[in-house]
Design a protein around this motif. Structure first.
Motif, short mmCIF file in Angstrom:
data_model
loop_
_atom_site.label_atom_id
_atom_site.label_comp_id
_atom_site.label_asym_id
_atom_site.label_seq_id
_atom_site.Cartn_x
_atom_site.Cartn_y
_atom_site.Cartn_z
N THR A 1 65.91 71.10 -32.11
CA THR A 1 65.92 70.66 -33.51
C THR A 1 64.56 70.15 -33.95
O THR A 1 64.24 70.18 -35.14
CB THR A 1 66.98 69.56 -33.72
OG1 THR A 1 66.73 68.47 -32.82
CG2 THR A 1 68.37 70.11 -33.47
N ASN B 1 73.69 70.64 -24.75
CA ASN B 1 74.44 69.40 -24.49
C ASN B 1 75.06 69.38 -23.10
O ASN B 1 75.12 68.33 -22.45
CB ASN B 1 75.54 69.22 -25.55
CG ASN B 1 74.97 68.82 -26.90
OD1 ASN B 1 73.78 68.52 -27.01
ND2 ASN B 1 75.81 68.82 -27.93
N ASP C 1 63.67 61.16 -32.76
CA ASP C 1 64.21 61.92 -31.64
C ASP C 1 63.10 62.11 -30.61
O ASP C 1 61.92 61.86 -30.88
CB ASP C 1 64.74 63.28 -32.10
CG ASP C 1 65.85 63.82 -31.18
OD1 ASP C 1 66.03 63.25 -30.08
OD2 ASP C 1 66.51 64.79 -31.59
N HIS D 1 72.16 72.54 -32.29
CA HIS D 1 72.56 71.14 -32.15
C HIS D 1 73.42 70.89 -30.91
O HIS D 1 73.58 69.75 -30.48
CB HIS D 1 73.33 70.67 -33.39
CG HIS D 1 72.48 70.65 -34.64
ND1 HIS D 1 72.34 71.75 -35.46
CD2 HIS D 1 71.72 69.66 -35.17
CE1 HIS D 1 71.54 71.44 -36.46
NE2 HIS D 1 71.15 70.18 -36.32
N THR D 2 73.98 71.95 -30.31
CA THR D 2 74.88 71.76 -29.17
C THR D 2 74.53 72.60 -27.95
O THR D 2 75.09 72.40 -26.88
CB THR D 2 76.32 72.09 -29.59
OG1 THR D 2 76.40 73.46 -30.00
CG2 THR D 2 76.78 71.19 -30.74
N ASP E 1 74.22 77.49 -31.22
CA ASP E 1 74.01 76.39 -32.16
C ASP E 1 72.93 75.47 -31.59
O ASP E 1 73.07 74.92 -30.50
CB ASP E 1 75.31 75.61 -32.34
CG ASP E 1 75.21 74.52 -33.40
OD1 ASP E 1 74.09 74.20 -33.81
OD2 ASP E 1 76.26 73.98 -33.79
N PRO F 1 68.11 68.07 -25.52
CA PRO F 1 68.69 68.77 -26.67
C PRO F 1 67.83 68.70 -27.93
O PRO F 1 67.82 69.63 -28.74
CB PRO F 1 70.04 68.07 -26.87
CG PRO F 1 70.41 67.58 -25.50
CD PRO F 1 69.10 67.19 -24.86
N GLY F 2 67.09 67.60 -28.10
CA GLY F 2 66.26 67.44 -29.28
C GLY F 2 65.16 68.49 -29.40
O GLY F 2 64.62 68.70 -30.48
#
Length: 782
Positions: free
Chosen positions: A120, A136, A89, A132-133, A130, A116-117
């Motif tokens: 994480t 986005n 990523d 992960h989203t 969240d 977005p990475g």
């Protein structure tokens, strides 16, 4: 065990003032060492707390000719993820101040843009949302817990809309826990990196525009050496020329401490400061331990009979060594408690000096283990020499009161004093050299006039109304001139290797700094026009693509007559209208790099205003505030004086100078305690000699000079050792600066006079006291 503890406490209490000096000296030395080592650990821990830290890397551009830097193109991150399966990523990142609004709240906050990475890859936990989203949607935004409190108070921010720069509505999709102090990422809000593409702003896929930091996460098991070998030609492949830049994945563990490249190799960074302070901590602690040794052995005659009796009663040498080491460890424990109190009381001051947020977590078992080991080792180190020295006394001599240390020219005790003052003198030299280097850089001609010059952030409304603002500033006589610029006059935001000009070699990819300005720039800032003229859109319609070159750029390009030359960059032809003198935009310790100063076809983020010197600064600022509130009512009026911003460039060196000065002073103080101990020992050891000399007619002055002369010799020896060592060490430190001062001979003379004066002043009290003692009391004892 209890018996030994009781004896140790009794001896500490019996020694009175000497115990106080012993404990106080150790406490100060231990406190200095603790403070520095806590700070060293905080520096070492930067960005090591991420769960994936061993797989996180930043992308550097390395070139054998000009070193390396961490700025990358915006396209390299997606390209690496797409073309190399070893890369899991990526996250691009940049940050700057932006206006964040919610209802009637308008706050300037540090806004970061990241892919977005980012959420994480790095361990910045979300309290809501969240990971992960949350980034986005290009029009989403995340707030830190503190930023959410400032904007929303007790209101739940999730799903609410905030406005960025009074024009971009964005939805809150997450709340981040407040960021720790030991990370390079410090922001209030973060929005998606691709927002700039969705909003039609400065998103570029050019391989020559270096304006972004890029971070990479490797797949588990991937070897960074193999990946670096695989990606070495990625820039050359996409630029289709002889580009010598090579991308390098640089590990997270080295980001904070190792950041300076020369000729394609890492040569250091903040690690030099960390090592220097770690060495200072060790030196100050050693000086404190030496002080303990000297004071302990100076009082040896007081315990000689005790040792003799113990040996006659069957005590073995190792038993006595254990007893004396136990006493030193107990003394170190008491000093350690005092040291912790000193650390806690001085921590706020230390944080101010270092510009940090160092704090001690006493709930951590690791901290208590570290303190226990530190105190134990300090006690053993400080007590080692006294323990072996005292335990070596022969009982037959001490019980008959004929024990006397041999009168040797060099004894361990004298060597310890020489060592103390050698360290102290080196620290004094370091203090003076660092201060001299700061003064040298501060006195450097920056190439422009910082006096009465302020900077204000450029918003959309200010940019739209800039002509009217300029007109009002001149009409009210609050300012003499105004200009828009790409960034502060103290901050470089961009550079490029893709500039072309007539006669340029195809192999030449020298990095050139980029800066964009509006009309009135030289008048406002005081930068000197050496040839041609300033950029002026109001008079010359074609000046939107006009450029100025600094002297370093003219020299690089080899122009004999630069006026009228064409410079190609980012698909545009820029025409040279003038040459300016070199001015310091980056570090005042480095040479001025080649620079292109482009016209209004570039982009602006700040306004520079030259205040009218005929008026009071307060009156000028009041008028300027009223003007900006009229033409940009939604944006808070905030300004920065350029001379104050420029002064921050010296903050690191000034902090170093201040701390080294404090530690040098403490080292001298503790060393003087050691001298006091040695003078007490010598006066006690030579009490009969002094008594006989007085009976034979020696005056107080004669005896004082006799005792002081030996100390003068010791200090002189220490200076003979310290001066060449200090010269070598400070010269090596100065070599890290391209723009540096010299080290004059008189500086060492000042240090020698200062050191000798302090030593003689310290020992004079004990020498005079011994010289004035009644000789009858010295001679009659047997």
């Amino acid at each position: 065990m209890f018996h030994r503890l009781k004896i140790a406490l009794r001896n500490i209490r019996r020694n009175g003032i000497y115990s106080v000096i012993n404990i106080g000296g150790l406490a100060v030395g231990m406190a200095v060492a603790m403070l520095i080592m806590f700070w060293v650990y905080s520096q070492w821990s930067y960005d090591r707390f991420h769960e994936k830290a061993d797989r996180l890397y930043s992308v550097w551009n390395i070139n054998d000719e000009w070193g390396g830097f961490e700025w990358t193109t915006q396209i390299i991150g997606p390209t690496l993820v797409q073309d190399y399966p070893e890369i899991a990523d990526m996250a691009r990142y940049k940050s700057w101040q932006q206006l964040i609004s919610y209802n009637d709240k308008r706050l300037n906050m540090e806004l970061a843009q990241a892919d977005p990475g980012f959420l994480t890859m790095f361990s910045f936990p979300l309290l809501q949302g969240d990971a992960h989203t949350a980034l986005n949607d290009p029009y989403s935004i995340l707030l830190t817990e503190e930023a959410a409190r400032r904007l929303f108070g007790n209101e739940d921010p999730m799903g609410k809309t905030v406005t960025v720069q009074a024009q971009f509505p964005m939805t809150v999709t997450g709340i981040l826990a407040n960021l720790p102090a030991n990370t390079r990422f410090q922001f209030d809000v973060v929005r998606p990196f691709l927002f700039i593409k969705a909003a039609g702003l400065d998103y570029s896929e050019s391989w020559w525009s270096y304006s972004t930091a890029t971070y990479i996460e490797l797949q588990s098991g991937a070897k960074v050496a193999d990946v670096n070998f695989a990606i070495r030609d990625v820039i050359k492949q996409h630029t289709n020329d002889n580009n010598k830049s090579v991308p390098l994945l640089y590990p997270a563990a080295k980001w904070h401490l190792y950041s300076v490249f020369e000729n394609g190799q890492i040569v250091g960074g903040r690690i030099k400061t960390v090592r220097m302070f770690a060495l200072i901590a060790l030196l100050v602690l050693l000086i404190a331990c030496i002080n303990f040794m000297n004071l302990s052995t100076a009082r040896s005659a007081k315990r000689s009979r005790e040792i003799g009796v113990r040996k006659v009663m069957g005590a073995r040498k190792k038993t006595l060594i254990g007893q004396f080491l136990g006493e030193s460890v107990l003394t170190a424990a008491i000093a350690g408690v005092l040291a912790i109190l000193l650390v806690l009381s001085s921590l706020p001051f230390f944080n101010i000096l270092m510009g940090g947020q160092l704090h001690l977590s006493f709930g951590s078992i690791g901290l208590w283990i570290a303190l226990f080991v530190f105190i134990l080792l300090t006690g053993i180190l400080a007590g080692s020499y006294p323990a072996f020295y005292l335990s070596s006394f022969l009982p037959v001599k001490v019980l008959k009161n004929v024990f006397k240390e041999r009168d040797q020219w060099i004894t361990p005790r004298k060597l310890l004093v020489i060592t103390q003052f050698t360290f102290a003198a080196i620290l004094i030299v370091a203090t003076l050299v660092i201060h001299r280097q700061i003064q040298y850089a501060q006195n450097r001609d920056a190439g422009y006039n910082r006096d009465q010059l302020i900077t204000i952030g450029l918003s959309e409304q200010k940019n739209k109304n800039q002509a009217l603002i300029r007109q009002e500033l001149l009409r009210t006589e609050a300012a003499t001139s105004m200009t828009r610029t790409m960034s502060y006059m103290t901050n470089l935001r961009a550079n490029t290797g893709g500039v072309n000009w007539a006669g340029k070699s195809p192999d030449d990819r020298t990095m050139i700094s980029l800066y964009y300005v509006d009309a009135g720039w030289s008048e406002t800032t005081g930068v000197k026009i050496l040839q041609g003229r300033d950029i002026d859109m109001y008079t010359y319609a074609t000046d939107s693509t006009a450029v100025l070159l600094n002297e370093a750029a003219v020299k690089l390009m080899g122009f004999n007559d630069p006026i009228g030359q064409i410079i190609q960059d980012s698909g545009k032809d820029w025409h040279v209208v003038g040459v300016v003198g070199d001015f310091v935009l980056e570090s005042p310790y480095n040479p001025v790099s080649p620079m292109i100063i482009g016209g209004p076809a570039g982009f602006f983020e700040t306004i520079h205003i030259k205040l009218n010197g005929a008026n009071a600064v307060r009156d000028n600022l009041a008028k300027i505030e009223q003007i900006f509130r009229t033409y940009d009512p939604d944006y808070p009026f905030e300004y920065t004086f350029v001379d104050e911003t420029y002064a921050r460039k010296f903050a690191e060196e000034q902090r170093t100078s201040t701390l080294v000065s404090w530690f040098a002073g403490l080292a001298i103080f503790i060393s003087c305690l050691g001298l006091f101990g040695l003078s007490a020992y010598m006066a006690e050891n030579r009490r009969k000699e002094i008594g006989v000399r007085k009976v034979l007619g020696a005056s107080v002055v004669n005896i004082t000079s006799l005792l002081s002369r030996e100390f003068l010799i010791l200090v002189t020896i220490s200076l003979l050792i310290a001066i060449p060592v200090a010269w070598w060490a400070t010269s090596k430190w100065l070599n890290g600066y391209a723009y540096r001062t010299n080290i004059p001979w008189w500086l060492f003379a000042v240090v020698a006079i200062l050191t000798i004066g302090i030593a003689l002043f310290t020992v004079s009290w004990q020498a005079i006291k011994a010289a004035r003692t009644n000789p009858i009391n010295s001679i009659k004892t047997e």
